[in-house]
Design a protein around this motif. Structure first.
Motif, PDB file in Angstrom:
ATOM      1  N   MET A 217     -59.642   0.327 -34.535  1.00 38.23           N
ATOM      2  CA  MET A 217     -58.893   0.078 -33.299  1.00 38.23           C
ATOM      3  C   MET A 217     -57.692  -0.816 -33.564  1.00 38.23           C
ATOM      4  SD  MET A 217     -59.359   1.471 -30.520  1.00 38.23           S
ATOM      5  CE  MET A 217     -58.672   0.469 -29.206  1.00 38.23           C
ATOM      6  N   THR A 220     -54.982   1.165 -34.974  1.00 33.66           N
ATOM      7  CA  THR A 220     -54.340   2.001 -33.970  1.00 33.66           C
ATOM      8  C   THR A 220     -53.427   1.178 -33.080  1.00 33.66           C
ATOM      9  OG1 THR A 220     -56.336   3.285 -33.989  1.00 33.66           O
ATOM     10  CG2 THR A 220     -54.811   3.715 -32.211  1.00 33.66           C
ATOM     11  N   GLU A 221     -53.931   0.004 -32.672  1.00 28.11           N
ATOM     12  CA  GLU A 221     -53.091  -0.848 -31.828  1.00 28.11           C
ATOM     13  C   GLU A 221     -51.788  -1.186 -32.529  1.00 28.11           C
ATOM     14  OE1 GLU A 221     -55.522  -4.178 -30.878  1.00 28.11           O
ATOM     15  OE2 GLU A 221     -56.977  -2.825 -29.967  1.00 28.11           O
ATOM     16  N   ASN A 223     -50.311   0.558 -34.744  1.00 26.91           N
ATOM     17  CA  ASN A 223     -49.495   1.768 -34.745  1.00 26.91           C
ATOM     18  C   ASN A 223     -48.772   1.934 -33.432  1.00 26.91           C
ATOM     19  OD1 ASN A 223     -49.657   2.919 -37.187  1.00 26.91           O
ATOM     20  ND2 ASN A 223     -51.476   4.140 -36.740  1.00 26.91           N
ATOM     21  N   VAL A 224     -49.538   1.795 -32.350  1.00 27.46           N
ATOM     22  CA  VAL A 224     -48.968   2.039 -31.031  1.00 27.46           C
ATOM     23  C   VAL A 224     -47.891   1.010 -30.730  1.00 27.46           C
ATOM     24  CG1 VAL A 224     -49.468   2.078 -28.576  1.00 27.46           C
ATOM     25  CG2 VAL A 224     -51.027   3.179 -30.164  1.00 27.46           C
ATOM     26  N   ARG A 238     -52.514  -3.385 -43.614  1.00 29.02           N
ATOM     27  CA  ARG A 238     -53.112  -2.217 -42.980  1.00 29.02           C
ATOM     28  C   ARG A 238     -54.073  -1.520 -43.942  1.00 29.02           C
ATOM     29  NH1 ARG A 238     -50.380   0.420 -39.204  1.00 29.02           N
ATOM     30  NH2 ARG A 238     -50.478   2.328 -40.424  1.00 29.02           N
ATOM     31  N   SER A 307     -53.403   6.628 -39.643  1.00 24.98           N
ATOM     32  CA  SER A 307     -53.467   6.987 -38.225  1.00 24.98           C
ATOM     33  C   SER A 307     -54.502   8.065 -38.015  1.00 24.98           C
ATOM     34  CB  SER A 307     -52.108   7.503 -37.749  1.00 24.98           C
ATOM     35  OG  SER A 307     -51.111   6.605 -38.102  1.00 24.98           O
ATOM     36  N   SER A 310     -58.034   6.557 -38.409  1.00 28.87           N
ATOM     37  CA  SER A 310     -58.470   5.696 -37.306  1.00 28.87           C
ATOM     38  C   SER A 310     -58.657   6.512 -36.032  1.00 28.87           C
ATOM     39  CB  SER A 310     -57.470   4.556 -37.092  1.00 28.87           C
ATOM     40  OG  SER A 310     -56.175   5.072 -36.937  1.00 28.87           O
ATOM     41  N   GLY A 311     -57.756   7.499 -35.819  1.00 25.47           N
ATOM     42  CA  GLY A 311     -57.910   8.339 -34.635  1.00 25.47           C
ATOM     43  C   GLY A 311     -59.238   9.073 -34.639  1.00 25.47           C
ATOM     44  N   ILE A 314     -62.166   6.731 -33.849  1.00 25.82           N
ATOM     45  CA  ILE A 314     -62.220   6.375 -32.426  1.00 25.82           C
ATOM     46  C   ILE A 314     -62.847   7.517 -31.642  1.00 25.82           C
ATOM     47  CG2 ILE A 314     -60.785   5.969 -30.411  1.00 25.82           C
ATOM     48  CD1 ILE A 314     -58.889   4.464 -32.318  1.00 25.82           C
TER      49      ILE A 314
END
Lengths: 663, 233, 288
Positions: A217, A220-221, A223-224, A238, A307, A310-311, A314
Motif C-alpha cells: 500500500m 502504491t500511495e 505512486n499515486v 521503493r 506498480s 503492489s496492485g 492489493i
C-alpha cells in the motif's frame, strides 16, 4: 495540477450519489438499499469497507514500525502519508460501519455492554482504540499549522512529540490484534466457511497478509502521489520496500499451504472444483505473482514492475477478505448475493470522501517532505483585478456541478422499493362476502378479448354459482369476484390464461411469478401459508394503462372509433383524467351490473366466507366437519373423514396431505 | 413506445426534475457566495436596501415598461404568466403529484388552463417572431435565444393536445411522449442556460448594485493599469 | 425452574398442519409474511415466522431455533444482546443490539433472521416462548400441536424418551437424535425417519462447542499484547543503540561525518522530517 482537479471533480460526483443513497439507507432501512438477505447477512460493506478498509490501512503500522522501531530512516519520506492514510482509512471503516450496522446509534454499546468472548468485541475495541492512537499520531502534523499556534496547543504538541514512542508501540500492538481478530471472526463458523479458507490459523493468515499488503500500500500511495503531485521517492527506498513485501508474502504462502497440508486438506485444493480454482486464483494474485516479480531485481527497481506487483497484492488481499466473508461462505441453495448499485455507491463514496480529505490535508499541511502543494498558483498581480475583482471561485463551479450531477443521477436510479415501499407492506383486508348469482358471460366479448378461442362455448353453466365480494388486494376496496369463472380460467394447468396473453412466459415474468408452473387453485390459494394468504388480485390485474391490466385502454379506443369516443368515459374535460373521474365500467358493461346480471344477494349467505381469511385459522378438518353437518345435501359424508385425505398408510406411517404449493 | 414513455415519465423525469431543483439551488448558493466575497473585497457592506427592493419589484412586474415597449413587454408578460401558472397548477399535474408523493395543492380550472395555454403558445411564437423582426434584438441575440421561447412553448402546446385527445392529429401516446420529453429537456436546460433567470432574476439588482461598489482608490489603480499615473484625469 | 428444558420434535408424527406456526404467530404478535421481494423463500424462517414446517419428499420437519446448550450466537454477540437462560431458551435483548448481524453469520443452523425492510431493524428468532415458561406454561407451538409431534419437558427426560422411541420402533426411526451432541448439544431435539440434511443446516459441524474455537484465539490476546509490545520496545532500544554507536564511530572518523551532529532527540521522539533526510547518510554509513 489539472489531473488533481479532474480526479476531484469525479470524486465530488460520487459523493453526490452517496448523499442520495445515504438518505435512502437511513430513511428506508437496509433492505430497501442493499441486496443483503437472511441468506447473506454480511455483504459488500463488511467485506470491503470494514475488512478490506482495515487491511488497506495496514500501511500505517507497518511503516511506523519500519521507521520508528527499526530506525530505517530511508523510509521516513513515507511515514507521514502512511499514517494519514491509515487514519483516514480507519475513519472510513467507522463510517462504513455506521452504514452497515442496523442500529448505528448503538455503535458505542460494546463499551457499555462488553462481552469478551466475542471476536467482534475485540475488533470493535481495536478499531476504537487504534483510531484514537492514529489521531494522536497524526495530531502533530495538524498542530504544526500556523492556525494552531497558541500556547496551550503548543504545549500539547510538545507533549505528544515527547511521548510519541508510547503511542507508536500502542498502535503496533493494536494493529496486530486488530488485523488478526478480523480473521478470528470466522473461527466460529467451521460448518459454513469452505474448508479451503477455514483454519484455526485464520488470525495469523490475516495478520501476515495485512503486513504484506501494508508494505505494498505504501508503494502504491507513493505512486499515486507522484502521479498527482509530482513527488518522487528515491527508487532505492521503493525497491527495498518491494523486497520486504516479497519476503512477507512468501511467509504467507508457506503458512497457507503448509496449514492445508498439515490438516490434510491439501487434496481439496486440487479437486478441480470452483472453490479450488478460486483458491489458486486468489493465492496467485495475492502472493505468488507479486512475490516472484519483487524477487527479480530489475523488476523491483522499475516503476512499472513495482506498480504491477503492489496492485496485484492489493487486489488479492481484498479478494481474500471477500472470499472469507462472502464468496466461500455457505448459503442455502438458490440464494445468491451480489451487491446492489447503491451498496457499491456507498463504498465508492466513502473512499471518495477519504481521498478528498487526503488531498485536503496534503494541500494544507506538511504531509510530504516537500512544502504543501496549493491547488492553484498564487494569482498574478494584475493592477485591475488585484483588489476590485475577487479571485475566481476556482474549481468550485466544476465541483458543485459534479456534486449536483451525481446526486440527480443517483436519485433518478433509486428503485421503486425506496420511493414507494408501501407497495410491499402487508395491509389488513376487509371481510369477504358471498352472494348467489352468476355473471352472464357474453361469448362474443370473450372471443374478442381472447379468453375464448374462436368458436369455443362459454364454460359457465346455467346454474347460479357463488360470487364473492372481496377485498382481494387488501386495499379496502371490494370487488365482485366470479370464483367459478376464475376456476375455469386458470384451468387445470393455468394454460388458458397464458394462451390468452399470447405468451407463455408472461405469467412468470409478471408479479404472479410465484405461481408459474403451479396449477389450478394453487394459482391463488397457497394452503401451506398460515393466516390464509392468497395471491392478491393485483398480481394478475395490474393498474390501468399498464400492459398486464385486464382493462385494455387501447382496445377501448379502437372499439369506440377513435377520438370522439374519449368523452364516453372522460366525460368532463375540465377534470383530470383519473380512474376516479372516469365513467364507471358498469355504465356500459351492464352485464356486470347487479340488476341486470341476476346477482341476487342471499341474506343467509351474506357475511363471512370461510376460506377467505378465517379458514386457515383452524385445521382443515374442522371446517370440513362443520360443512358436512350443515349441508348434508351438498357434500358427501366422507369429506369429514380423516382417511379421505390421509389415505393408505404406508410403512405404518400416516400418509400426509400434500398441499398444492409444495408440489 | 411504451418503454420509452415509461422511461421518460420515470427515471428520466426524476433525473431532470432533481437536476432542475438542485442545479438552480447551486446557482443561488454560488451567487450568494460571490456576492459576499465581492462585498468583503470592496470593504463597503452598505446597500441602499429600500431602493434595491423597489427596483427589483419594478423589474419583476415591468408594468412601466409596458408604456415604452407595449408590444414586446405585453407579449412577454402573457408568455411568462402562462408558462409559470399552467405547469404548476394544472389539475392533471397535481393529480400525478398526489399519486406519487401525496402532495396536493389547489388547481386552476381546466378551462382557465386551456385559455392560458393557448395564449402562452401564441405569445411564445410571437416573441420568436418579434425577436427576429426587430433589428436591435436580432443583433443582440444568439442562436439559443431564438430557440428557448420555442422550446419552452413546445411542452405547453403538446400538453394542450394531451388534454384534448379529440383534437389531436397524431395520436395520444406519441403526443404524450413528445410532451414529457420536451418538458424533461426544458427542466434539464434550466440550470444550464439563461432559463436560470427563473431563480436569479430577483438577485440581478443586488448584483449590479454591488458591481458599482468600487474601492476608494480604484481610480488611481485604473490609471496605473493604463500607465498614465501622471496625467490629470 | 433451573433444570434445563427442551423441545423434542418427532418428524414421523408431524402431519404438516402448521398449527404450530399459527400459534407462534399469535403468541409473538407476528404480522403476515412479507411479499417475496424481501426474502428468499416464502415458507422458510423469516422475521415474521419463528417456526415453519419444512417439506421434503413427503417428510415434514419443524424448523426453529435450536437453543444450543453453548450457543455460537451468544458468544458471537459483541454486546451480549443474546443470552442463554439456565432453563433453556436463548433470548434476545433489542435494547442492547447494535445490528451487526454477527449472530446470523455465526449460527451453525442459520436461524436468526433480520427485519431487513425496517428502518429500525432487530434480530428475530424463536424465544422458546420464554415469557410463557416464566408463567409455568408450555411453548405455544407445543401446546398447539394436534398430534403431539412436538413435546416439551426436561432435556434429560426428553433425551431418554427419544432414545426409548428409537429403541421401540427401529424400523420407523433413523437411529440418531439430532441435537443430542451437535455443537455440544441443543435444547431442541429432533428424531426422524430420514436424514434431515434437507433442513437449512441439518447437522452441525462436529460435537465441539463453537464458542471454544473463537476462545482458542481470543485467550491469547494478553500474551500477544505483552509479546508484541515488548518486542517493539526491545527492537527500538537495540536499533537505536546500534545507530548511536555507529554515529559515535562516524564522528571518531573525521572524513565520514560531514555536517551531521549528534542528535538532540535523546528521549526517542521521532525526528523532524528534514533532519531525517540528512539522517540517511549517517544511518546507512553506520551500518558497515
Amino acid at each position: 495540477m489539472s489531473r488533481r482537479v479532474a480526479v476531484k471533480t469525479v470524486l465530488w460526483g460520487v459523493v453526490g450519489a452517496l448523499a442520495v443513497v445515504t438518505v435512502a439507507r437511513f430513511w428506508r432501512g437496509l433492505g430497501a438499499v442493499t441486496n443483503l438477505s437472511d441468506a447473506a447477512p454480511w455483504g459488500l460493506w463488511v467485506a470491503f469497507d470494514v475488512m478490506s478498509g482495515v487491511a488497506l490501512a495496514a500501511g500505517g503500522f507497518t511503516l511506523a514500525a519500519t521507521v520508528h522501531i527499526f530506525h530505517l530512516k530511508r523510509f521516513h519520506a513515507f511515514a507521514r502519508p502512511a499514517i494519514l492514510t491509515a487514519f483516514l482509512g480507519y475513519t472510513a471503516v467507522v463510517v462504513g460501519l455506521l452504514y452497515d450496522l442496523g442500529l448505528p446509534w448503538h455503535i458505542w454499546h460494546p463499551i457499555l455492554y462488553p462481552q469478551d468472548r466475542s471476536a467482534l468485541f475485540e475488533v470493535a475495541m481495536c478499531v476504537m482504540l487504534y483510531l484514537t492512537v492514529l489521531a494522536i499520531e497524526f495530531a502533530p502534523v495538524v498542530l504544526e499549522h500556523s492556525l494552531f499556534d497558541r500556547p496551550l496547543l503548543r504545549g500539547i504538541h510538545r507533549w505528544l512529540e515527547k511521548y510519541a514512542l508510547v503511542f507508536i508501540i500502542a498502535g503496533i500492538v493494536l494493529s496486530t490484534l486488530h488485523q488478526s481478530s478480523l480473521g478470528s471472526l470466522f473461527l466460529i463458523a467451521p460448518g459454513r466457511l469452505n474448508p479451503l479458507w477455514y483454519t484455526p490459523l485464520l488470525p495469523v493468515l490475516y495478520f501476515v497478509s495485512a503486513v504484506g499488503l501494508g508494505l505494498m500500500m505504501v508503494l502504491t500511495e507513493s505512486n499515486v502521489s507522484a502521479w498527482l503531485f509530482g513527488h518522487e521517492v528515491p527508487s532505492k527506498a521503493r525497491a527495498g520496500l518491494g523486497l520486504a513485501a516479497a519476503w512477507v508474502l512468501l511467509l504467507y504462502v508457506a503458512l497457507r499451504l503448509g496449514d492445508l497440508a498439515l490438516r490434510g486438506k491439501l487434496a481439496l485444493a486440487f479437486a478441480g472444483t470452483g472453490a479450488a480454482g478460486l483458491f489458486w486464483f486468489e493465492l496467485s494474485v495475492t502472493a505468488l505473482v507479486p512475490m516472484s516479480l519483487c524477487f527479480i531485481r530489475p523488476v523491483r527497481e522499475s516503476r512499472v514492475g513495482l506498480s504491477l506487483a503492489s496492485g496485484l497484492t492489493i487486489l488479492g488481499v481484498v479478494g481474500y477478505r471477500f472470499d472469507t466473508a462472502i464468496v466461500a461462505y455457505a448459503r442455502p441453495a438458490g440464494a445468491s448475493y451480489f451487491p446492489s448499485w447503491m451498496e457499491i455507491v456507498v463504498s465508492l463514496g466513502i473512499v471518495s470522501l477519504a481521498v478528498l480529505a487526503f488531498l485536503f490535508f496534503t494541500e494544507h499541511l506538511h504531509v510530504f517532505d516537500e512544502p504543501p502543494a496549493a491547488e492553484l498558483p498564487p494569482p498574478r498581480p494584475q493592477p485591475l483585478s488585484h483588489r476590485v475583482l475577487p479571485r475566481p471561485l476556482g474549481w468550485l463551479r466544476g465541483y458543485s456541478l459534479a456534486l449536483v450531477l451525481g446526486t440527480t443521477v443517483a436519485f433518478a436510479l433509486l428503485p421503486r422499493r425506496v420511493l414507494t415501499p408501501d407497495l410491499a407492506r402487508p395491509v389488513p383486508a376487509l371481510k369477504a362476502m358471498a352472494v348467489d348469482g352468476w355473471m352472464r358471460a357474453r361469448p362474443d366479448k370473450l372471443h374478442d378479448i381472447g379468453v375464448l378461442r374462436p368458436g369455443e362455448p362459454v364454460p359457465l353453466g346455467a346454474t347460479p354459482a357463488a360470487l364473492l365480494v372481496l377485498d382481494g388486494d387488501r386495499d379496502w376496496r371490494r370487488v365482485i369476484f366470479p370464483h367459478a369463472f376464475h376456476e375455469w380460467l386458470v384451468g387445470p394447468n393455468g394454460l388458458r390464461l397464458r394462451w390468452r396473453r399470447g405468451e407463455a412466459a408472461s405469467l412468470s415474468s409478471t408479479a404472479s411469478g410465484e405461481q408459474s408452473g403451479r396449477s389450478g387453485c394453487a394459482t391463488c390459494h397457497h394452503a401451506n401459508l398460515p393466516l390464509e394468504r392468497n395471491s392478491a388480485c393485483a398480481s394478475c390485474h395490474r393498474d390501468m394503462f399498464s400492459t398486464t391490466d385486464l382493462f385494455d385502454h387501447q382496445a377501448h379506443v379502437v372499439a369506440l372509433r377513435g377520438r370522439d369516443g374519449c368523452t364516453r368515459c372522460h366525460a368532463n374535460s375540465a377534470l383530470p383524467k383519473t380512474r376516479a373521474t372516469s365513467t364507471p365500467c358498469l355504465h356500459c358493461h351492464k352485464n356486470l351490473r347487479l340488476a341486470d346480471s341476476y346477482l341476487k344477494p342471499k341474506p343467509t349467505l351474506t357475511g363471512l366466507v370461510p376460506g377467505y381469511e378465517q379458514a386457515m385459522h383452524g385445521l382443515c378438518v374442522e371446517c370440513h366437519r362443520r360443512e358436512v353437518k350443515e349441508h348434508p345435501d351438498r357434500y358427501p359424508a366422507q369429506l369429514a373423514t380423516c382417511a379421505t385425505c390421509h389415505r393408505a398408510p404406508e410403512k405404518s406411517l400416516m400418509q400426509r396431505l400434500e398441499p398444492y404449493a409444495a408440489r | 413506445m411504451t418503454t420509452l414513455l415509461a422511461f421518460a415519465r420515470g427515471p428520466l423525469f426524476l433525473f431532470c426534475f432533481a437536476f432542475m431543483v438542485l442545479g438552480l439551488l447551486r446557482h443561488v448558493l454560488l451567487t450568494t457566495w460571490e456576492i459576499r466575497r465581492v462585498q468583503r473585497r470592496a470593504g463597503d457592506p452598505s446597500l441602499p436596501r429600500k431602493a434595491l427592493f423597489r427596483a427589483t419589484l419594478r423589474w419583476l412586474v415591468p408594468l412601466d415598461k409596458l408604456r415604452e415597449q407595449t408590444l414586446f413587454t405585453g407579449t412577454s408578460i402573457l408568455f411568462h404568466v402562462g408558462v409559470l401558472l399552467v405547469p404548476l397548477f394544472l389539475a392533471g399535474h397535481i393529480a400525478l403529484s398526489a399519486r406519487g408523493t401525496g402532495l396536493k395543492w389547489p388547481a386552476l380550472p381546466n378551462t382557465a388552463a386551456d385559455v392560458l395555454t393557448i395564449v402562452s403558445v401564441i405569445a411564445g411564437v410571437a416573441l420568436f417572431t418579434l425577436r427576429l423582426s426587430l433589428r436591435a434584438t436580432r443583433s443582440l441575440s444568439r442562436p439559443l435565444d431564438f430557440a428557448l421561447p420555442l422550446l419552452v412553448a413546445l411542452p405547453i402546446a403538446t400538453g394542450f393536445f394531451v388534454m384534448h385527445p379529440a383534437l389531436d392529429p397524431f395520436g395520444f401516446r406519441a403526443m404524450l411522449l413528445v410532451h414529457v420529453l420536451s418538458a424533461d429537456l426544458v427542466m434539464l436546460l434550466m440550470p444550464l442556460t439563461k432559463l436560470v433567470h427563473a431563480v436569479l432574476l430577483p438577485g440581478t439588482q443586488v448584483l449590479s448594485e454591488i458591481g458599482w461598489h468600487w474601492p476608494a482608490d480604484s481610480g488611481s489603480r485604473v490609471a496605473a493599469a493604463l500607465g498614465k499615473e501622471e496625467e490629470p484625469v | 425452574m433451573t433444570k434445563p428444558q427442551a423441545i423434542l420434535t418427532d418428524a414421523t408424527k408431524c402431519i404438516g398442519c402448521e398449527k404450530c406456526v399459527d400459534a407462534c404467530k399469535r403468541e409473538n404478535h407476528l404480522p403476515d409474511d412479507l411479499s417475496r421481494s424481501w426474502k428468499v423463500r416464502i415458507d422458510s424462517l423469516s422475521s415474521t415466522r419463528f417456526t415453519t414446517v419444512v417439506r421434503h419428499d413427503g417428510e415434514y420437519v419443524r424448523e426453529q431455533c435450536r437453543h444450543c446448550v453453548q450457543p455460537a450466537c451468544v458468544s458471537a454477540c459483541p454486546v451480549g444482546a443474546l443470552q442463554k437462560r439456565s432453563d433453556g431458551p436463548v433470548v434476545y435483548d433489542s435494547d442492547r443490539c447494535m445490528g451487526c448481524r454477527y449472530c446470523m453469520m455465526a449460527c451453525p443452523f442459520g436461524v436468526p433472521r433480520y427485519e431487513w425492510e425496517k428502518a429500525v431493524p432487530h434480530i428475530k428468532k424463536c424465544t422458546m416462548c420464554a415469557p410463557r415458561l416464566d408463567r409455568g406454561l408450555q411453548p405455544a407451538c407445543v401446546e398447539a400441536c394436534p398430534t403431539h409431534a412436538t413435546i416439551f419437558g426436561d432435556r434429560d427426560e426428553l433425551l431418554a424418551e427419544a432414545h426409548r422411541r428409537l429403541r421401540a420402533s427401529p424400523e420407523r426411526y433413523l437411529q440418531t437424535v439430532y441435537g443430542e451432541n451437535d455443537v455440544g448439544g441443543t435444547s431442541v431435539l429432533l428424531i426422524a425417519g430420514v436424514p434431515l440434511d434437507f433442513l437449512n443446516r441439518g447437522r452441525a459441524p462436529g460435537d465441539r462447542p463453537l464458542p471454544s474455537r473463537t476462545w482458542a484465539a481470543l485467550s491469547k490476546v494478553p500474551t500477544i499484547v505483552l509479546a508484541v509490545g515488548g518486542l517493539a520496545a526491545g527492537t527500538w532500544w537495540i536499533t537505536r543503540r546500534r545507530m548511536k554507536l555507529a554515529e559515535m564511530n562516524a564522528e571518531a572518523l573525521p572524513d565520514s561525518a560531514s555536517g551531521t551532529e549528534a542528535h538532540p532527540s535523546g528521549d526517542g521522539a521521532p525526528q523532524d522530517s528534514r533532519e531525517a533526510v540528512q539522517d540517511k547518510g549517517s544511518g546507512s554509513g553506520g551500518h558497515r
